[in-house]
Design a protein around this motif. Structure first.
Motif, PDB file in Angstrom:
ATOM      1  N   LYS A 103       0.449  -1.168   0.221  1.00 43.16           N
ATOM      2  CA  LYS A 103       0.378   0.068  -0.571  1.00 43.16           C
ATOM      3  C   LYS A 103       1.080   1.395  -0.376  1.00 43.16           C
ATOM      4  O   LYS A 103      -0.085   2.357  -0.113  1.00 43.16           O
ATOM      5  CB  LYS A 103      -0.651  -0.006   1.262  1.00 43.16           C
ATOM      6  CG  LYS A 103      -1.534  -1.260   1.092  1.00 43.16           C
ATOM      7  CD  LYS A 103      -2.968  -0.935   1.874  1.00 43.16           C
ATOM      8  CE  LYS A 103      -4.189  -2.123   1.973  1.00 43.16           C
ATOM      9  NZ  LYS A 103      -5.417  -1.373   3.127  1.00 43.16           N
ATOM     10  N   ASP A 120      -7.068   5.943  -5.476  1.00 48.02           N
ATOM     11  CA  ASP A 120      -7.973   5.198  -4.715  1.00 48.02           C
ATOM     12  C   ASP A 120      -9.110   4.656  -5.327  1.00 48.02           C
ATOM     13  O   ASP A 120      -9.902   4.229  -4.867  1.00 48.02           O
ATOM     14  CB  ASP A 120      -9.446   6.536  -5.084  1.00 48.02           C
ATOM     15  CG  ASP A 120      -8.622   7.758  -3.764  1.00 48.02           C
ATOM     16  OD1 ASP A 120      -8.408   7.434  -3.111  1.00 48.02           O
ATOM     17  OD2 ASP A 120      -8.852   9.040  -4.389  1.00 48.02           O
ATOM     18  N   GLY A 176      -6.257   1.217  -4.202  1.00 47.41           N
ATOM     19  CA  GLY A 176      -6.153   1.780  -2.562  1.00 47.41           C
ATOM     20  C   GLY A 176      -4.544   2.338  -2.100  1.00 47.41           C
ATOM     21  O   GLY A 176      -4.327   1.013  -0.957  1.00 47.41           O
ATOM     22  N   TYR A 177      -3.807   2.701  -2.650  1.00 46.39           N
ATOM     23  CA  TYR A 177      -2.638   2.319  -1.996  1.00 46.39           C
ATOM     24  C   TYR A 177      -2.124   4.298  -2.480  1.00 46.39           C
ATOM     25  O   TYR A 177      -2.817   5.036  -2.832  1.00 46.39           O
ATOM     26  CB  TYR A 177      -1.346   1.768  -2.979  1.00 46.39           C
ATOM     27  CG  TYR A 177      -1.276   2.015  -4.364  1.00 46.39           C
ATOM     28  CD1 TYR A 177      -0.867   2.962  -5.255  1.00 46.39           C
ATOM     29  CD2 TYR A 177      -2.305   1.017  -5.485  1.00 46.39           C
ATOM     30  CE1 TYR A 177      -0.888   3.449  -6.071  1.00 46.39           C
ATOM     31  CE2 TYR A 177      -2.833   1.559  -6.799  1.00 46.39           C
ATOM     32  CZ  TYR A 177      -1.151   2.466  -7.085  1.00 46.39           C
ATOM     33  OH  TYR A 177      -0.995   2.807  -8.549  1.00 46.39           O
ATOM     34  N   VAL A 228     -12.778   7.439   1.246  1.00 46.45           N
ATOM     35  CA  VAL A 228     -11.235   6.357   1.687  1.00 46.45           C
ATOM     36  C   VAL A 228     -12.020   5.093   2.365  1.00 46.45           C
ATOM     37  O   VAL A 228     -11.076   4.049   2.572  1.00 46.45           O
ATOM     38  CB  VAL A 228     -10.645   7.354   3.036  1.00 46.45           C
ATOM     39  CG1 VAL A 228      -9.691   6.474   3.776  1.00 46.45           C
ATOM     40  CG2 VAL A 228     -10.065   8.156   2.110  1.00 46.45           C
ATOM     41  N   ARG A 247     -13.717   3.060   1.525  1.00 44.31           N
ATOM     42  CA  ARG A 247     -13.858   2.136   0.363  1.00 44.31           C
ATOM     43  C   ARG A 247     -12.944   1.718  -0.339  1.00 44.31           C
ATOM     44  O   ARG A 247     -12.559   0.689  -0.662  1.00 44.31           O
ATOM     45  CB  ARG A 247     -15.314   2.623  -0.829  1.00 44.31           C
ATOM     46  CG  ARG A 247     -15.057   1.834  -2.223  1.00 44.31           C
ATOM     47  CD  ARG A 247     -16.338   2.131  -2.947  1.00 44.31           C
ATOM     48  NE  ARG A 247     -15.419   3.708  -3.476  1.00 44.31           N
ATOM     49  CZ  ARG A 247     -16.456   3.829  -3.706  1.00 44.31           C
ATOM     50  NH1 ARG A 247     -17.405   4.625  -4.779  1.00 44.31           N
ATOM     51  NH2 ARG A 247     -15.384   5.342  -3.853  1.00 44.31           N
ATOM     52  N   ASP A 248     -12.398   3.232  -0.437  1.00 47.79           N
ATOM     53  CA  ASP A 248     -10.709   3.061  -1.409  1.00 47.79           C
ATOM     54  C   ASP A 248     -10.072   3.094  -0.215  1.00 47.79           C
ATOM     55  O   ASP A 248      -8.755   1.712  -1.389  1.00 47.79           O
ATOM     56  CB  ASP A 248     -11.021   4.175  -1.810  1.00 47.79           C
ATOM     57  CG  ASP A 248     -12.125   4.893  -2.523  1.00 47.79           C
ATOM     58  OD1 ASP A 248     -13.049   4.409  -2.843  1.00 47.79           O
ATOM     59  OD2 ASP A 248     -11.980   6.353  -2.766  1.00 47.79           O
ATOM     60  N   HIS A 249      -9.500   2.948   0.344  1.00 45.13           N
ATOM     61  CA  HIS A 249      -8.305   2.948   1.061  1.00 45.13           C
ATOM     62  C   HIS A 249      -8.915   1.842   2.798  1.00 45.13           C
ATOM     63  O   HIS A 249      -9.018   2.114   3.515  1.00 45.13           O
ATOM     64  CB  HIS A 249      -7.346   3.672   1.674  1.00 45.13           C
ATOM     65  CG  HIS A 249      -7.277   4.260   0.454  1.00 45.13           C
ATOM     66  ND1 HIS A 249      -5.338   4.421  -0.128  1.00 45.13           N
ATOM     67  CD2 HIS A 249      -7.834   5.383  -0.733  1.00 45.13           C
ATOM     68  CE1 HIS A 249      -5.916   5.412  -1.193  1.00 45.13           C
ATOM     69  NE2 HIS A 249      -6.626   6.160  -1.189  1.00 45.13           N
ATOM     70  N   ASP A 276     -14.504  -3.126   5.144  1.00 44.06           N
ATOM     71  CA  ASP A 276     -14.485  -4.299   3.894  1.00 44.06           C
ATOM     72  C   ASP A 276     -14.641  -5.057   4.294  1.00 44.06           C
ATOM     73  O   ASP A 276     -15.005  -6.042   3.244  1.00 44.06           O
ATOM     74  CB  ASP A 276     -12.576  -4.406   3.346  1.00 44.06           C
ATOM     75  CG  ASP A 276     -11.974  -4.388   4.294  1.00 44.06           C
ATOM     76  OD1 ASP A 276     -12.536  -4.509   5.472  1.00 44.06           O
ATOM     77  OD2 ASP A 276     -11.216  -4.988   4.118  1.00 44.06           O
ATOM     78  N   GLU A 285     -11.164  12.799   4.261  1.00 36.93           N
ATOM     79  CA  GLU A 285     -10.414  12.429   4.545  1.00 36.93           C
ATOM     80  C   GLU A 285      -9.512  13.183   5.166  1.00 36.93           C
ATOM     81  O   GLU A 285      -8.584  14.184   5.014  1.00 36.93           O
ATOM     82  CB  GLU A 285      -9.884  11.993   3.296  1.00 36.93           C
ATOM     83  CG  GLU A 285      -8.415  10.864   3.399  1.00 36.93           C
ATOM     84  CD  GLU A 285      -7.430  11.080   2.809  1.00 36.93           C
ATOM     85  OE1 GLU A 285      -6.674  11.903   2.079  1.00 36.93           O
ATOM     86  OE2 GLU A 285      -6.369   9.937   1.899  1.00 36.93           O
TER      87      GLU A 285
END
Lengths: 155, 396
Positions: A27, A74, A77-78, B227, B229-231, B237, B303
């Motif tokens: 990540k 996004d 996710g990194y 964030v 969902r994306d990270h 999750d 975020e």
């Protein structure tokens, strides 16, 4: 696009301009570059790869001042962090990236006043957080800045 | 020839809950430019953090903001966990998620109330703040505090959610939902609010990307970024929920996004309580090695981002804090130019600005290198008032 694909694309695009790559995990990735190349890299990562600009972090590393530019993917996710190291602590200069993204406007002003970094091409480096009469040449987030002691019991 | 006038708002203004200065440049009723000056609330928290241990830093960042008093700590602990490669027990991940969503509920309700107040619609103001109370009650029951919950720690959470608290939380959430339905009707079906908010202060998707806008400000412009969902972090999750977006980009779209997000938050909390796994709530990590780490979390406004660097000692060498308002604030200038003065305040309120988050007080006088406490500031203020009165010839 996975983090490895992003690293490969950046390497293919910039070759020897990529000084060092530190893939910390799946990540996070830190890429060292020369301060003179920051606009080129930012343009590629922000515009061509479509990563979101998170923020820039300045760090006083005692011997030098470094700035990390964090970009988030996004979709996968990194975060890719570009690291530009300015070796001359007495007069650190780097080009502005506000020509690439307006989101860097405030952070450049903040880094300028707190670390004393001059952003070439940014004509709006007015103080953002500190008072207008803050003495010039005093940078509160540099390591040599000592917070004056406060006696709360003082009458 | 047009005549330009300047309207100063702040830094101390009855409508604003915190100090900030805006200089509106107007031609007639139209805003043609704006200058935003911040810094009246700056507390030097990044510098303070460098003098604290990793455990103490979490309490410092918790005091950045009363509303996001869990978002900054969770982001900070995640940065340290990223730095040191620390894993967190499942139960703690679920508890973190519950706390984060409770925070979003009370923050969005607080915002709805303030937005109503800005519009002169004080029923919304009173309802919003009244119906936020059950959420603060849940927080008090679970954490012991209505604000500044002190729940996050590196490697887990500080307190468990007890079995007997779960029925209470569910009952209060049901109560909250009924009120939320009523508030949604009052806001989204009101023709006056439609007329007042639709087409006002539009932020296009392109501009949202260029300014790297975040949270509801971005999502109301069709910029689908979240964030959670994306990270993925905490337990997001492992749950079913939707990211709410709207394409319009106006103030009304930002209202819709926040109202609908509250339904998602309630659903997330219920799922967490339903699936709450057993086991420990803390992995009890010992040392923080040298290195650097990044933490991200979706605060109610967008975020939160923390960067932590360690040299292997007990304190961070560098701790960068970036709150969501920091990125959303500059979009205000973009959206207010061309609008009328009467809409300026609600356009500003629409980004849900958090000034203390943005600035993160220490008053210094560099002329004699002295730091002032509250008592000294009161004395200085009284002295200044006396001098002004003398100058103006006012007695008493």
């Amino acid at each position: 696009m996975k983090i490895d694909d992003a690293i490969k694309k950046i390497q293919d695009q910039f070759g020897a301009k990529v000084r060092k790559i530190d893939k910390k995990n799946g990540k996070r990735c830190y890429i060292d570059i020369e301060p003179a190349d920051v606009v080129e890299f930012t343009k590629y990562i922000f515009k061509d790869l479509g990563l979101r600009f998170n923020i820039a972090t300045a760090v006083d590393d005692f011997k030098s001042i470094e700035i990390l530019y964090h970009f988030a993917d996004d979709v996968s996710g990194y975060i890719v962090s570009l690291r530009a190291i300015m070796k001359d602590k007495n007069d650190p200069h780097i080009d502005t990236i506000t020509t690439v993204t307006k989101s860097a406007w405030w952070i450049e002003r903040e880094i300028h006043e707190l670390f004393g970094v001059h952003f070439n091409g940014n004509n709006d480096l007015r103080p953002l957080l500190l008072s207008d009469d803050w003495p010039s040449g005093v940078y509160p987030l540099r390591k040599n800045f000592v917070v004056p002691k406060r006696d709360s019991r003082k009458a | 020839m047009s005549h330009k006038a300047h309207i100063p708002i702040g830094p101390y203004h009855p409508l604003q809950e915190e100090p900030e200065f805006y200089k509106l440049v107007v031609e007639g009723e139209k805003v043609v430019d704006v200058d935003v000056r911040i810094g009246w609330n700056h507390r030097g928290i990044e510098k303070l953090s460098e003098a604290k241990s990793f455990d103490q830093s979490i309490f410092i960042v918790e005091r950045i903001c009363g509303i996001c008093s869990s978002s900054h700590p969770i982001t900070c602990v995640q940065a340290v966990e990223d730095l040191a490669g620390i894993s967190v027990p499942d139960r703690a991940l679920y508890i973190r998620t519950i706390i984060q969503e409770l925070e979003r509920l009370h923050s969005h309700m607080l915002w709805a109330g303030l937005a109503g107040h800005f519009l002169g619609y004080n029923t919304i103001f009173m309802w919003g703040w009244k119906y936020r109370e059950p959420i603060c009650d849940i927080m008090e029951t679970v954490t012991g505090n209505r604000q500044n919950y002190a729940m996050m720690k590196v490697g887990g959470v500080r307190r468990d959610i007890e079995k007997e608290h779960i029925p209470y939380i569910l009952t209060r959430l049901d109560e909250f939902l009924k009120h939320l339905d009523m508030l949604r009707g009052a806001i989204l079906d009101d023709p006056v609010l439609h007329a007042r908010l639709k087409g006002v202060g539009i932020l296009t998707k392109g501009k949202a990307i260029d300014y790297a806008a975040l949270g509801p400000t971005a999502r109301a412009s069709g910029y689908d970024v979240d964030v959670r969902r994306d990270h993925p972090y905490a337990a997001y999750d492992r749950l079913k929920w939707n990211v709410i977006t709207r394409p319009e980009g106006d103030v009304f779209a930002k209202v819709v996004v926040r109202i609908l997000e509250m339904y998602e938050s309630v659903s997330i909390i219920r799922q967490c309580l339903d699936k709450l796994p057993g086991g420990p709530i803390d992995s009890n990590p010992k040392d923080i090695p040298p290195g650097e780490g990044i933490g991200q979390a979706e605060a109610p406004r967008g975020e939160c981002f923390h960067y932590v660097k360690s040299d292997g000692t007990n304190s961070p060498v560098r701790h960068k804090v970036r709150a969501p308002t920091y990125m959303n604030f500059p979009t205000f200038r973009e959206t207010v130019i061309g609008e009328t003065v009467s809409d300026a305040t609600i356009i500003l309120a629409a980004i849900d600005p958090c000034y203390c988050c943005t600035e993160r007080m220490l008053i210094t006088d560099w002329r004699d290198k002295e730091l002032f406490g509250v008592q000294e500031l009161i004395k200085l203020s009284q002295e200044k008032t006396r001098l002004l009165k003398e100058k103006m010839g006012v007695r008493g």
